[in-house]
Design a protein around this motif. Structure first.
Motif, PDB file in Angstrom:
ATOM      1  N   THR A 153       8.694  17.577  -3.838  1.00  0.00           N
ATOM      2  CA  THR A 153       9.871  16.718  -3.980  1.00  0.00           C
ATOM      3  C   THR A 153      10.534  16.478  -2.630  1.00  0.00           C
ATOM      4  O   THR A 153      10.901  15.344  -2.289  1.00  0.00           O
ATOM      5  N   LEU A 154      10.682  17.537  -1.845  1.00  0.00           N
ATOM      6  CA  LEU A 154      11.231  17.380  -0.493  1.00  0.00           C
ATOM      7  C   LEU A 154      10.330  16.480   0.349  1.00  0.00           C
ATOM      8  O   LEU A 154      10.813  15.617   1.104  1.00  0.00           O
ATOM      9  N   ASN A 155       9.035  16.674   0.209  1.00  0.00           N
ATOM     10  CA  ASN A 155       8.071  15.864   0.952  1.00  0.00           C
ATOM     11  C   ASN A 155       8.175  14.387   0.581  1.00  0.00           C
ATOM     12  O   ASN A 155       8.102  13.512   1.448  1.00  0.00           O
ATOM     13  N   LEU A 156       8.374  14.094  -0.719  1.00  0.00           N
ATOM     14  CA  LEU A 156       8.500  12.708  -1.163  1.00  0.00           C
ATOM     15  C   LEU A 156       9.725  12.039  -0.547  1.00  0.00           C
ATOM     16  O   LEU A 156       9.676  10.856  -0.169  1.00  0.00           O
ATOM     17  N   CYS A 157      10.813  12.768  -0.425  1.00  0.00           N
ATOM     18  CA  CYS A 157      12.025  12.211   0.194  1.00  0.00           C
ATOM     19  C   CYS A 157      11.756  11.804   1.647  1.00  0.00           C
ATOM     20  O   CYS A 157      12.186  10.731   2.103  1.00  0.00           O
ATOM     21  N   VAL A 158      11.046  12.663   2.369  1.00  0.00           N
ATOM     22  CA  VAL A 158      10.689  12.336   3.765  1.00  0.00           C
ATOM     23  C   VAL A 158       9.772  11.119   3.806  1.00  0.00           C
ATOM     24  O   VAL A 158       9.926  10.232   4.659  1.00  0.00           O
ATOM     25  N   TYR A 159       8.809  11.075   2.877  1.00  0.00           N
ATOM     26  CA  TYR A 159       7.860   9.954   2.829  1.00  0.00           C
ATOM     27  C   TYR A 159       8.588   8.621   2.612  1.00  0.00           C
ATOM     28  O   TYR A 159       8.276   7.622   3.287  1.00  0.00           O
ATOM     29  N   VAL A 160       9.533   8.593   1.692  1.00  0.00           N
ATOM     30  CA  VAL A 160      10.276   7.350   1.416  1.00  0.00           C
ATOM     31  C   VAL A 160      11.007   6.878   2.664  1.00  0.00           C
ATOM     32  O   VAL A 160      11.009   5.685   2.992  1.00  0.00           O
ATOM     33  N   ASP A 209      -4.121  10.102  -8.617  1.00  0.00           N
ATOM     34  CA  ASP A 209      -5.285   9.717  -7.805  1.00  0.00           C
ATOM     35  C   ASP A 209      -5.423   8.200  -7.717  1.00  0.00           C
ATOM     36  O   ASP A 209      -5.719   7.649  -6.646  1.00  0.00           O
ATOM     37  N   VAL A 210      -5.244   7.514  -8.861  1.00  0.00           N
ATOM     38  CA  VAL A 210      -5.391   6.059  -8.899  1.00  0.00           C
ATOM     39  C   VAL A 210      -4.451   5.404  -7.899  1.00  0.00           C
ATOM     40  O   VAL A 210      -4.815   4.426  -7.230  1.00  0.00           O
ATOM     41  N   PHE A 211      -3.267   5.944  -7.759  1.00  0.00           N
ATOM     42  CA  PHE A 211      -2.296   5.356  -6.843  1.00  0.00           C
ATOM     43  C   PHE A 211      -2.471   5.869  -5.413  1.00  0.00           C
ATOM     44  O   PHE A 211      -2.637   5.078  -4.480  1.00  0.00           O
ATOM     45  N   THR A 212      -2.470   7.194  -5.229  1.00  0.00           N
ATOM     46  CA  THR A 212      -2.447   7.720  -3.864  1.00  0.00           C
ATOM     47  C   THR A 212      -3.813   7.713  -3.194  1.00  0.00           C
ATOM     48  O   THR A 212      -3.934   7.268  -2.044  1.00  0.00           O
ATOM     49  N   ILE A 253       0.837  -1.211   0.000  1.00  0.00           N
ATOM     50  CA  ILE A 253       0.000   0.000   0.000  1.00  0.00           C
ATOM     51  C   ILE A 253       0.866   1.253   0.000  1.00  0.00           C
ATOM     52  O   ILE A 253       0.592   2.213  -0.714  1.00  0.00           O
ATOM     53  N   LEU A 254       1.936   1.255   0.796  1.00  0.00           N
ATOM     54  CA  LEU A 254       2.787   2.442   0.876  1.00  0.00           C
ATOM     55  C   LEU A 254       3.544   2.683  -0.426  1.00  0.00           C
ATOM     56  O   LEU A 254       3.802   3.833  -0.802  1.00  0.00           O
ATOM     57  N   GLN A 255       3.919   1.618  -1.126  1.00  0.00           N
ATOM     58  CA  GLN A 255       4.535   1.791  -2.444  1.00  0.00           C
ATOM     59  C   GLN A 255       3.546   2.429  -3.412  1.00  0.00           C
ATOM     60  O   GLN A 255       3.911   3.300  -4.207  1.00  0.00           O
ATOM     61  N   ARG A 256       2.312   1.992  -3.336  1.00  0.00           N
ATOM     62  CA  ARG A 256       1.272   2.558  -4.205  1.00  0.00           C
ATOM     63  C   ARG A 256       1.091   4.043  -3.926  1.00  0.00           C
ATOM     64  O   ARG A 256       1.029   4.860  -4.855  1.00  0.00           O
ATOM     65  N   ILE A 257       1.025   4.416  -2.659  1.00  0.00           N
ATOM     66  CA  ILE A 257       0.862   5.825  -2.299  1.00  0.00           C
ATOM     67  C   ILE A 257       2.068   6.636  -2.783  1.00  0.00           C
ATOM     68  O   ILE A 257       1.927   7.740  -3.318  1.00  0.00           O
ATOM     69  N   GLY A 258       3.266   6.086  -2.616  1.00  0.00           N
ATOM     70  CA  GLY A 258       4.484   6.784  -3.014  1.00  0.00           C
ATOM     71  C   GLY A 258       4.539   7.066  -4.508  1.00  0.00           C
ATOM     72  O   GLY A 258       4.988   8.149  -4.928  1.00  0.00           O
ATOM     73  N   ILE A 259       4.086   6.119  -5.332  1.00  0.00           N
ATOM     74  CA  ILE A 259       4.056   6.342  -6.781  1.00  0.00           C
ATOM     75  C   ILE A 259       3.136   7.518  -7.110  1.00  0.00           C
ATOM     76  O   ILE A 259       3.444   8.363  -7.952  1.00  0.00           O
ATOM     77  N   GLY A 260       1.995   7.584  -6.421  1.00  0.00           N
ATOM     78  CA  GLY A 260       1.070   8.697  -6.638  1.00  0.00           C
ATOM     79  C   GLY A 260       1.668  10.032  -6.229  1.00  0.00           C
ATOM     80  O   GLY A 260       1.457  11.051  -6.905  1.00  0.00           O
ATOM     81  N   LEU A 261       2.436  10.062  -5.136  1.00  0.00           N
ATOM     82  CA  LEU A 261       3.092  11.303  -4.720  1.00  0.00           C
ATOM     83  C   LEU A 261       4.088  11.770  -5.782  1.00  0.00           C
ATOM     84  O   LEU A 261       4.198  12.968  -6.071  1.00  0.00           O
ATOM     85  N   PHE A 262       4.823  10.816  -6.354  1.00  0.00           N
ATOM     86  CA  PHE A 262       5.774  11.153  -7.422  1.00  0.00           C
ATOM     87  C   PHE A 262       5.035  11.729  -8.635  1.00  0.00           C
ATOM     88  O   PHE A 262       5.461  12.729  -9.225  1.00  0.00           O
ATOM     89  N   LEU A 263       3.913  11.119  -9.006  1.00  0.00           N
ATOM     90  CA  LEU A 263       3.145  11.600 -10.157  1.00  0.00           C
ATOM     91  C   LEU A 263       2.569  12.996  -9.911  1.00  0.00           C
ATOM     92  O   LEU A 263       2.427  13.785 -10.855  1.00  0.00           O
ATOM     93  N   SER A 264       2.253  13.313  -8.654  1.00  0.00           N
ATOM     94  CA  SER A 264       1.742  14.660  -8.359  1.00  0.00           C
ATOM     95  C   SER A 264       2.807  15.719  -8.616  1.00  0.00           C
ATOM     96  O   SER A 264       2.488  16.850  -9.012  1.00  0.00           O
TER      97      SER A 264
END
Length: 571
Positions: free
Chosen positions: A541-548, A463-466, A403-414
């Motif tokens: 982008t900074l937020n995605l790094c923290v999320y990972v 949206d589909v991912f996150t 699930i967290l990988q799925r959310i992370g892909i959506g964050l990258f797409l945003s």
């Protein structure tokens, strides 16, 4: 913490265990109830509700600017504030559902309030005099928020409850359910964008809101029609009490070092012996809370357990589950900021561009949101039927990816969507300068509105991912007795994200005005919306790094029965 010194369970009468037993007893439904046969009624209700919501929210900024004559920044703030309030109030609705009314009754009451609010909105835009219209409009708008407060945290949870977790077939169906649930939401939203927004722009606001009111009335009737098919739970007690008891008990024993100063740990009481499949396995994170399960001299000498001094292992692990969700929740707030632009800034961008299709048809500016919906409608079946089975072959995970990988892909797409939006806006402003239209507010830029489609489509993919990932995450990783609160937590991401968006807009206006050129103004031709998009992309982008970093250390919910089974297999 060492549990080898576990003491025999104390006999108690405690609200927490009563609530767990109530949950167990109420989930012994007739075999003829629940499953897809019941869920389909609830899905239809949600489709109609999303049809009504997006038919109103999708074009709200147009009504505020064109009919109530608000400046664009003020209108954007008002939309964000309303969406924020509407997304935070479900926390209160979830509490009422879990503690007092139960999910079914909460959905019923909130749907009636929702219907009354839509009736008032329709009356306001049709017969209320203009000088009273703004006040009445916002009264009806926030009355709608109250209806959403009870509807949103309960309806998806109530639908997911129709699938039993102790049935392998229904558990698999539940995993797929979240994808198709979101597809249904998308169908409702897309239909509103195609039909209702066109009616609002070309026939009248009264006719548009009248259609939405009729949809809610039909949805309420359908919901009641499926009454005998539902698996229903009554109120399960306050989830806040469960959390507070663990914190208080752990604080009282903060000076105790392990079990050496006590008589062991309190793992479960007699009621837990009858139902082990729901009990959570002990985890090593947040060990300070484990002090709440230590039986000290005072506990041992007491005939009955004081729940504010001694908590069960399962109760402590439930609180740990809730706390582990918070960092993930925080990392998704900027995603909500990006998604808020679909109904505000993207729409205003489209209003300045060529929207004509042929000589006689002009596309409503908010109708471009249909491309977001179409992207989701195409992507979800591909994700569910192609991506998941293919990924499963490589990862061995039942859902293909976590699930967290799925959310992370959506964050990258945003982030990608913001970059695309910035590039398109830079091109639009370049054409404005070339055509000498910088100060002509009503001029249509000679640039086709189709240039905006890529940013809508990338937003749809994210949206589909996150979004779907968050829905499943907060349902799956929340304790069973708190699942309405879990749905409210997911919705609050959108709410807080919209408030953050409002704060960012205000801050950017204040800072950029000092340099003499506001990035966000009524005149989009003079504004620097592309700079604003790049700023959001950088922050995301900074937020995605923290999320990972957070996702790598996240511990998923573990059931005691599953851990015991794994240990036997290894042995």
């Amino acid at each position: 913490m060492d549990t080898s010194g576990s003491a025999p369970p104390l006999r108690i009468q405690n609200d927490h265990e009563d609530r767990e037993q109530n949950l167990i007893c109420q989930e012994e439904p007739s075999s003829s109830r629940g499953g897809w046969g019941a869920a389909i009624f609830i899905i239809f209700v949600e489709v109609a509700e999303r049809f009504a919501y997006y038919g109103m929210a999708g074009n709200l900024i147009t009504y505020l600017t064109n009919e109530l004559h608000e400046p664009v920044p003020m209108a954007a703030k008002n939309v964000n504030t309303w969406v924020g309030v509407s997304s935070l109030l479900p926390i209160l609705g979830a509490f009422i559902a879990d503690a007092f009314l139960g999910r079914f009754n909460t959905i019923l009451v909130s749907s009636i309030i929702y219907l009354l609010a839509m009736v008032l909105l329709t009356i306001t835009v049709s017969v209320i005099p203009l000088h009273y219209q703004k006040a009445m409009f916002f009264v009806a708008l926030y009355m709608l928020s109250i209806g959403l407060a009870g509807h949103k945290p309960c309806v998806q949870t109530f639908a997911a409850d129709q699938f039993r977790e102790d049935s392998p077939e229904e558990k698999k169906a539940k995993s797929s359910f979240f994808n198709w649930w979101y597809l249904g939401i998308t169908v409702g939203a897309s239909a509103a964008i195609l039909v209702v927004i066109y009616v609002q722009d070309n026939v009248g606001w009264a006719a548009g809101f009248g259609i939405l009111t009729g949809a809610i009335a039909v949805a309420l009737a359908v919901f009641l029609f499926g009454y005998k098919k539902y698996r229903k739970q009554g109120p399960l007690g306050s989830p806040f009490t469960t959390v507070a008891q663990v914190f208080v008990a752990a604080a009282r024993k903060r000076h105790i070092n392990g079990t050496s100063a006590g008589f062991g740990v309190y793992s479960r009481d007699d009621k837990d012996q009858h139902e082990t499949r729901r009990l959570l396995a002990q985890t090593s994170q947040l060990r300070c809370l484990d002090k709440a399960i230590i039986i000290d001299h005072l506990d041992a000498s007491s005939k009955n357990r004081n729940p504010w001094r001694l908590c069960s292992l399962n109760q402590v692990e439930q609180v740990k589950l809730v706390l582990r969700l918070i960092p993930v929740w925080m990392c998704c707030l900027l995603f909500a900021v990006v998604q808020s632009f679909v109904q505000t800034l993207f729409t205003k961008q489209g209003s300045t561009m060529v929207r004509s299709i042929g000589p006689n048809f002009k596309l409503p500016q908010a109708s471009l949101q249909i491309f977001l919906g179409l992207t989701i409608a195409v992507a979800i079946p591909i994700y569910d039927r192609v991506f998941v089975p293919t990924a499963r072959k490589f990862t061995g995970h039942p859902s293909g990816i976590t699930i967290l990988q799925r959310i992370g892909i959506g964050l990258f797409l945003s982030i990608i969507s913001m970059m695309v939006a910035a590039l398109v806006e830079a091109k639009r402003v370049g054409i404005v300068r070339d055509q000498n239209l910088l100060d002509n507010l009503k001029a249509i830029v000679p640039m086709k509105v189709w240039w905006l489609i890529p940013q809508y489509m990338v937003c749809g993919l994210s949206d589909v991912f996150t979004i779907v990932g968050l829905q499943e995450f907060f349902y799956d990783q929340t304790p069973e007795a708190m699942r309405s609160m879990g749905a409210a937590a997911y919705l609050s991401v959108v709410g807080v994200g919209n408030f953050i968006c409002t704060a960012i807009i205000t801050l950017v206006q204040a800072i950029s005005s000092k340099s003499g050129e506001k990035w966000l103004t009524d005149n989009l031709n003079r504004a620097h919306l592309d700079y604003f998009y790049w700023l959001i992309a950088a922050l995301s982008t900074l937020n995605l790094c923290v999320y990972v970093w957070i996702a790598k250390g996240f511990v998923y919910k573990k059931l005691e029965a599953e851990e015991t089974s794994k240990e036997k297999e290894l042995a």
